[in-house]
Design a protein around this motif. Structure first.
Motif, PDB file in Angstrom:
ATOM      1  N   VAL A  99       0.815  -1.221   0.000  1.00  0.00           N
ATOM      2  CA  VAL A  99       0.000   0.000   0.000  1.00  0.00           C
ATOM      3  C   VAL A  99       0.847   1.269   0.000  1.00  0.00           C
ATOM      4  CG1 VAL A  99      -1.578   1.315   1.459  1.00  0.00           C
ATOM      5  CG2 VAL A  99      -1.987  -1.114   1.047  1.00  0.00           C
ATOM      6  N   ASP A 100       2.034   1.186   0.608  1.00  0.00           N
ATOM      7  CA  ASP A 100       2.901   2.371   0.679  1.00  0.00           C
ATOM      8  C   ASP A 100       3.684   2.596  -0.620  1.00  0.00           C
ATOM      9  OD1 ASP A 100       4.821   0.397   0.665  1.00  0.00           O
ATOM     10  OD2 ASP A 100       5.581   0.810   2.686  1.00  0.00           O
ATOM     11  N   GLY A 101       3.418   1.778  -1.636  1.00  0.00           N
ATOM     12  CA  GLY A 101       4.071   1.974  -2.923  1.00  0.00           C
ATOM     13  C   GLY A 101       5.300   1.124  -3.143  1.00  0.00           C
ATOM     14  N   HIS A 102       5.874   0.598  -2.093  1.00  0.00           N
ATOM     15  CA  HIS A 102       7.072  -0.228  -2.251  1.00  0.00           C
ATOM     16  C   HIS A 102       6.718  -1.559  -2.908  1.00  0.00           C
ATOM     17  CE1 HIS A 102       8.860   2.575   0.733  1.00  0.00           C
ATOM     18  NE2 HIS A 102       9.923   2.381  -0.043  1.00  0.00           N
ATOM     19  N   LYS A 103       7.638  -2.036  -3.751  1.00  0.00           N
ATOM     20  CA  LYS A 103       7.396  -3.268  -4.484  1.00  0.00           C
ATOM     21  C   LYS A 103       8.497  -4.280  -4.218  1.00  0.00           C
ATOM     22  CE  LYS A 103       5.316  -2.634  -8.575  1.00  0.00           C
ATOM     23  NZ  LYS A 103       4.988  -2.186  -9.964  1.00  0.00           N
ATOM     24  N   GLN A 104       8.140  -5.544  -4.278  1.00  0.00           N
ATOM     25  CA  GLN A 104       9.156  -6.582  -4.189  1.00  0.00           C
ATOM     26  C   GLN A 104       8.740  -7.786  -5.025  1.00  0.00           C
ATOM     27  OE1 GLN A 104       8.949  -9.110  -0.236  1.00  0.00           O
ATOM     28  NE2 GLN A 104       8.719  -6.967   0.303  1.00  0.00           N
ATOM     29  N   HIS A 105       9.763  -8.446  -5.589  1.00  0.00           N
ATOM     30  CA  HIS A 105       9.534  -9.666  -6.356  1.00  0.00           C
ATOM     31  C   HIS A 105       9.410 -10.841  -5.395  1.00  0.00           C
ATOM     32  CE1 HIS A 105      10.358  -7.965 -10.315  1.00  0.00           C
ATOM     33  NE2 HIS A 105      11.313  -7.251  -9.729  1.00  0.00           N
ATOM     34  N   THR A 106       8.420 -11.683  -5.615  1.00  0.00           N
ATOM     35  CA  THR A 106       8.309 -12.876  -4.795  1.00  0.00           C
ATOM     36  C   THR A 106       7.577 -13.949  -5.591  1.00  0.00           C
ATOM     37  OG1 THR A 106       7.668 -13.730  -2.612  1.00  0.00           O
ATOM     38  CG2 THR A 106       6.196 -12.123  -3.607  1.00  0.00           C
ATOM     39  N   ILE A 107       7.388 -15.112  -4.980  1.00  0.00           N
ATOM     40  CA  ILE A 107       6.721 -16.241  -5.644  1.00  0.00           C
ATOM     41  C   ILE A 107       5.436 -16.533  -4.880  1.00  0.00           C
ATOM     42  CG2 ILE A 107       6.898 -18.663  -6.322  1.00  0.00           C
ATOM     43  CD1 ILE A 107       8.907 -16.808  -7.767  1.00  0.00           C
ATOM     44  N   ALA A 108       4.322 -16.468  -5.594  1.00  0.00           N
ATOM     45  CA  ALA A 108       3.026 -16.654  -4.944  1.00  0.00           C
ATOM     46  C   ALA A 108       2.412 -17.998  -5.316  1.00  0.00           C
ATOM     47  CB  ALA A 108       2.079 -15.536  -5.342  1.00  0.00           C
ATOM     48  N   LYS A 164      15.601 -18.029   4.047  1.00  0.00           N
ATOM     49  CA  LYS A 164      15.013 -17.614   2.775  1.00  0.00           C
ATOM     50  C   LYS A 164      15.528 -16.241   2.372  1.00  0.00           C
ATOM     51  CE  LYS A 164      10.622 -20.086   2.790  1.00  0.00           C
ATOM     52  NZ  LYS A 164       9.250 -19.990   3.245  1.00  0.00           N
ATOM     53  N   HIS A 165      15.756 -16.067   1.072  1.00  0.00           N
ATOM     54  CA  HIS A 165      16.238 -14.773   0.581  1.00  0.00           C
ATOM     55  C   HIS A 165      15.852 -14.634  -0.886  1.00  0.00           C
ATOM     56  CE1 HIS A 165      18.637 -11.311   1.724  1.00  0.00           C
ATOM     57  NE2 HIS A 165      19.105 -11.288   0.497  1.00  0.00           N
ATOM     58  N   PRO A 166      15.433 -13.437  -1.306  1.00  0.00           N
ATOM     59  CA  PRO A 166      15.101 -13.243  -2.726  1.00  0.00           C
ATOM     60  C   PRO A 166      16.377 -13.254  -3.566  1.00  0.00           C
ATOM     61  CG  PRO A 166      14.349 -11.382  -1.355  1.00  0.00           C
ATOM     62  CD  PRO A 166      15.260 -12.205  -0.519  1.00  0.00           C
ATOM     63  N   ILE A 167      16.312 -13.848  -4.735  1.00  0.00           N
ATOM     64  CA  ILE A 167      17.455 -13.790  -5.657  1.00  0.00           C
ATOM     65  C   ILE A 167      16.967 -13.419  -7.064  1.00  0.00           C
ATOM     66  CG2 ILE A 167      18.940 -15.444  -4.425  1.00  0.00           C
ATOM     67  CD1 ILE A 167      18.133 -17.560  -6.516  1.00  0.00           C
ATOM     68  N   TYR A 168      17.901 -12.844  -7.819  1.00  0.00           N
ATOM     69  CA  TYR A 168      17.660 -12.562  -9.242  1.00  0.00           C
ATOM     70  C   TYR A 168      18.571 -13.549  -9.952  1.00  0.00           C
ATOM     71  CZ  TYR A 168      16.673  -9.575 -13.323  1.00  0.00           C
ATOM     72  OH  TYR A 168      16.235  -9.079 -14.537  1.00  0.00           O
ATOM     73  N   HIS A 207      13.464 -13.406 -11.268  1.00  0.00           N
ATOM     74  CA  HIS A 207      13.370 -13.201  -9.824  1.00  0.00           C
ATOM     75  C   HIS A 207      12.738 -14.427  -9.186  1.00  0.00           C
ATOM     76  CE1 HIS A 207      14.436  -8.933  -9.816  1.00  0.00           C
ATOM     77  NE2 HIS A 207      13.760  -8.831 -10.951  1.00  0.00           N
ATOM     78  N   THR A 208      13.315 -14.887  -8.090  1.00  0.00           N
ATOM     79  CA  THR A 208      12.694 -15.986  -7.370  1.00  0.00           C
ATOM     80  C   THR A 208      13.109 -15.914  -5.900  1.00  0.00           C
ATOM     81  OG1 THR A 208      12.290 -18.382  -7.387  1.00  0.00           O
ATOM     82  CG2 THR A 208      14.521 -17.665  -7.931  1.00  0.00           C
ATOM     83  N   ILE A 209      12.614 -16.855  -5.107  1.00  0.00           N
ATOM     84  CA  ILE A 209      12.912 -16.880  -3.669  1.00  0.00           C
ATOM     85  C   ILE A 209      13.694 -18.154  -3.390  1.00  0.00           C
ATOM     86  CG2 ILE A 209      11.938 -16.933  -1.341  1.00  0.00           C
ATOM     87  CD1 ILE A 209      11.347 -14.323  -2.868  1.00  0.00           C
ATOM     88  N   ALA A 210      14.896 -17.987  -2.826  1.00  0.00           N
ATOM     89  CA  ALA A 210      15.757 -19.142  -2.587  1.00  0.00           C
ATOM     90  C   ALA A 210      15.844 -19.462  -1.102  1.00  0.00           C
ATOM     91  CB  ALA A 210      17.154 -18.864  -3.136  1.00  0.00           C
TER      92      ALA A 210
END
Lengths: 268, 268, 268, 268
Positions: free
Chosen positions: A45-54, C37-41, C51-54
């Motif tokens: 909501v604060d605008g920050h983005k992150q890549h993740t796996i859903a 766990k940590h995000p990786i490119y 982008h994924t989560i390792a």
């Protein structure tokens, strides 16, 4: 060899079995797909983005007269997100799903690890910690509702053990699971931060010795039962007028037992 | 419709596809079944028996010229145990399997929760605690070898945290995983008991307040890193002449982090 | 109250307990952290990134005279990647870890979901499928070695069931798990694609009716036991001179049983 | 060093911290223990008994003025069963728990693998199959209510795939999860048997070739979507007057996808 097979070979147009009439007269509350993984670029909501796996679950209701739904359309809906996801995208996805599936009710759960960068309390060293987050969306006749689940790991230190022992106190990792419904979008960082501050102490990925001293002493000064944790989170939630309803659970993976201590408070 | 199907209809005897010749000239080291659950009445070396539920994996080698094995025979072998299981039954099962499958090498893993009754240290209240046990059996040209895996939950208390903090010390549940090979049958209770005594403190299902005081203080007086735990278990194992080889791992589900601390020692 | 605590209060410098001498004379093969766990490119060998989560496990050996390692440094190593990861980064990380931890041997496992975009066989509709990938790195006295594990889900259709039945054949989802060692970087897409083509049929996230017809018939025309799958993958691997060693496992989550069929081939 | 610790040393009687007054004025709906394993000798309604391993969750409500519950008493309740368990024992345990914990509401979940011996359809070979069963008990002011959950694995064969393909049809293992509430004790074997007969075909641990032919053909003659499965189970349940309410879910671990198809019907 079978009539079915012969028909299939003879007919150029492939029949749509799902569209057949069903005579059992039973409405299906939910039909859809479960446990499909897809990368998302999550916007808070604060605008920050992150890549993740859903991991996505999508479902709609199915009227009594219809034999089946079209499963591949759910997967198409996920791909049409182009990886962009957040509360706004969830609300849009719910509406789009109803149209695409010609349904009246829809349900979408999206679960993913969410990372926050934190500073260690003394050394101020930065590291990131992961939390399991689930956004639950529902739509009924055009009205959407969003629920949030966050699982926040904390330290809990036993007040009884501290009180009765000449020194030391057993402590352990605990999971605080908060589910909240809100009509306004909620900032995940604030929600997690609020929950996290109700344990005996927060967790961090990186701690230097000065930090370890600090959090050991902080947890010892701040003992909490599972009962204390759920009450303290509930107290904080009751101050937030945007929260329509909530449940909060705490599970201590007891360091002195091979089972968990557990408590749950549900809003009235 | 297909030649295959027509043949199947025309031929009264059902062909055994697995017995066909294979031309790829590749030996298969292991072929069999995995993750089948079955109740067992497990007999420990000391004669004590307990009912539990086991998960079986059975496999044999397959010669290069054979197309496939007969999977249903593995399931029959498990049923022919009539629920009786222990180290002796495992050795017999390995031999029987080789004969039944006409193989030279065989592998059986049997994993189950194992319960021990324990007295709380002060109140002497009895309760039972569960441990995950796996028996691994191998047979090569008639010679059997047995390995034991026990996963023992304990409390570990951090020496560093204790040393640097004015009061308290972080502690947590830890899993000590011991794998040992022995030509003599080993008593599970003694093996588990030896491992269990190398944590900062043992776990119990039931603890009264007097016990909780005792074990809180005991853990505080007995701080151990994962490094200490694996070394102390290794030291004990080196005194036991029946042990041919071993590995010991400790994993602390850190109460101050969302990850584990880990150590492993392997016998030379 | 305790000497320890008083000392801690009196001494401004915080003692480094891990640096103390250890007298048990036991080398520890592996000590480190697990399940962080940590995000990786992630960058594949062909240059493509995603982008994924390792989930990271890092460990080093510990000499007999040292009491403990410095756990927080492992977490720092992960953060110093700045999210960039691939085979080259893994090799560099191994070397950096040895220097930072003053060790001779190091081990890093990095596990993550990896996505490939695929076209449905007839409609050519694009969708992405997930595979579980693990990179295992080891370093011994400066020499690094990399192993790859890919878990590839496929359809398997039973040759026996097809042969003996008048129509139909049981089929199910299977996991093919390939572990390979190579001194040259391997392209994940090619490795996965090779494995995937050895099932009775590939999986897809989105299939239209024309595709479903195609893959149903393809699997029926291409029946394979677990034994066939592991042999066919092994045959392909034996043609690739870059592969130093491998193991290939197939596990069928049998549609007619509540257990799995399983086979494994290991390179000589 | 702390007042707490000094008090603990000076006072011979160990204070009961849980009995202190709480001022936050928040009722806790559930407090108790989770995930404790214990062997049981389960008695079905038809009198048959089997040994298995159960996982217990026990909880009660906690009045607003009480700081905490007494966790060790929950474990004592489980041990006082002496391993005897069934619907009658669950009802008694609920009542006993309320008295022991001085509470008004209580919740007990007991989950265990349950085994049924089945004859293969043609060869009549006997083997046993496992099902996951959970008994949920609730008590509110003396009134108990029991719910049953059974997870029944079956084969499902896709009607669309069969219809549109010249030969074959994709099929897979599916889980049918049934939850039912009843005031009368229900026979697990009958409940499971009813659910099991609504898949495309039942599963068996041991199948000879004649059986494999039979069930392959049976599944092909009996194609079902997840929608069909939940409707057919619901139809059967609606004929049973003892059932007060139910939900039925079907999850197909699709052999052609890496995700599940899912449907759920809830009684009105």
């Amino acid at each position: 060899m079978t009539t079915v097979a012969n028909t299939a070979i003879a007919t150029p147009a492939i029949e749509d079995v799902q569209n057949r009439l069903d005579t059992r007269q039973i409405v299906i509350q939910k039909v859809g797909i479960k446990s499909i993984k897809h990368p998302i670029y999550f916007q808070n909501v604060d605008g920050h983005k992150q890549h993740t796996i859903a991991t996505f679950d999508l479902a709609v209701n199915l009227a009594a007269h219809l034999k089946g739904t079209h499963m591949s359309r759910f997967v198409e809906l996920i791909h049409e997100l182009n990886g962009q996801f957040g509360v706004v995208e969830l609300q849009n996805l719910l509406k789009k799903m109803l149209t695409k599936m010609q349904a009246e009710q829809g349900y979408i759960d999206v679960s993913f690890p969410y990372f926050r960068t934190k500073q260690a309390p003394v050394s101020q060293v930065s590291s990131s910690l992961d939390y399991q987050v689930t956004l639950h969306g529902e739509i009924h006749h055009g009205i959407t509702a969003i629920q949030y689940t966050v699982v926040v790991p904390v330290t809990s230190l036993c007040p009884c053990s501290k009180e009765i022992s000449a020194y030391g106190a057993h402590n352990q990792r605990s999971h605080i699971t908060l589910k909240v419904a809100s009509q306004q979008p909620l900032c995940l960082d604030k929600l997690i931060g609020m929950v996290e501050s109700q344990g005996s102490c927060e967790l961090y990925a990186t701690l230097k010795r000065s930090d370890e001293k600090y959090i050991t002493e902080k947890a010892y000064e701040n003992p909490k039962f599972v009962e204390d944790i759920v009450r303290d989170v509930a107290l904080e939630l009751s101050k937030d007028l945007r929260i329509l309803s909530f449940s909060v659970e705490a599970e201590n993976f007891e360091s002195i037992h091979n089972h968990s201590a557990y408590a749950k408070v549900v809003s009235e």
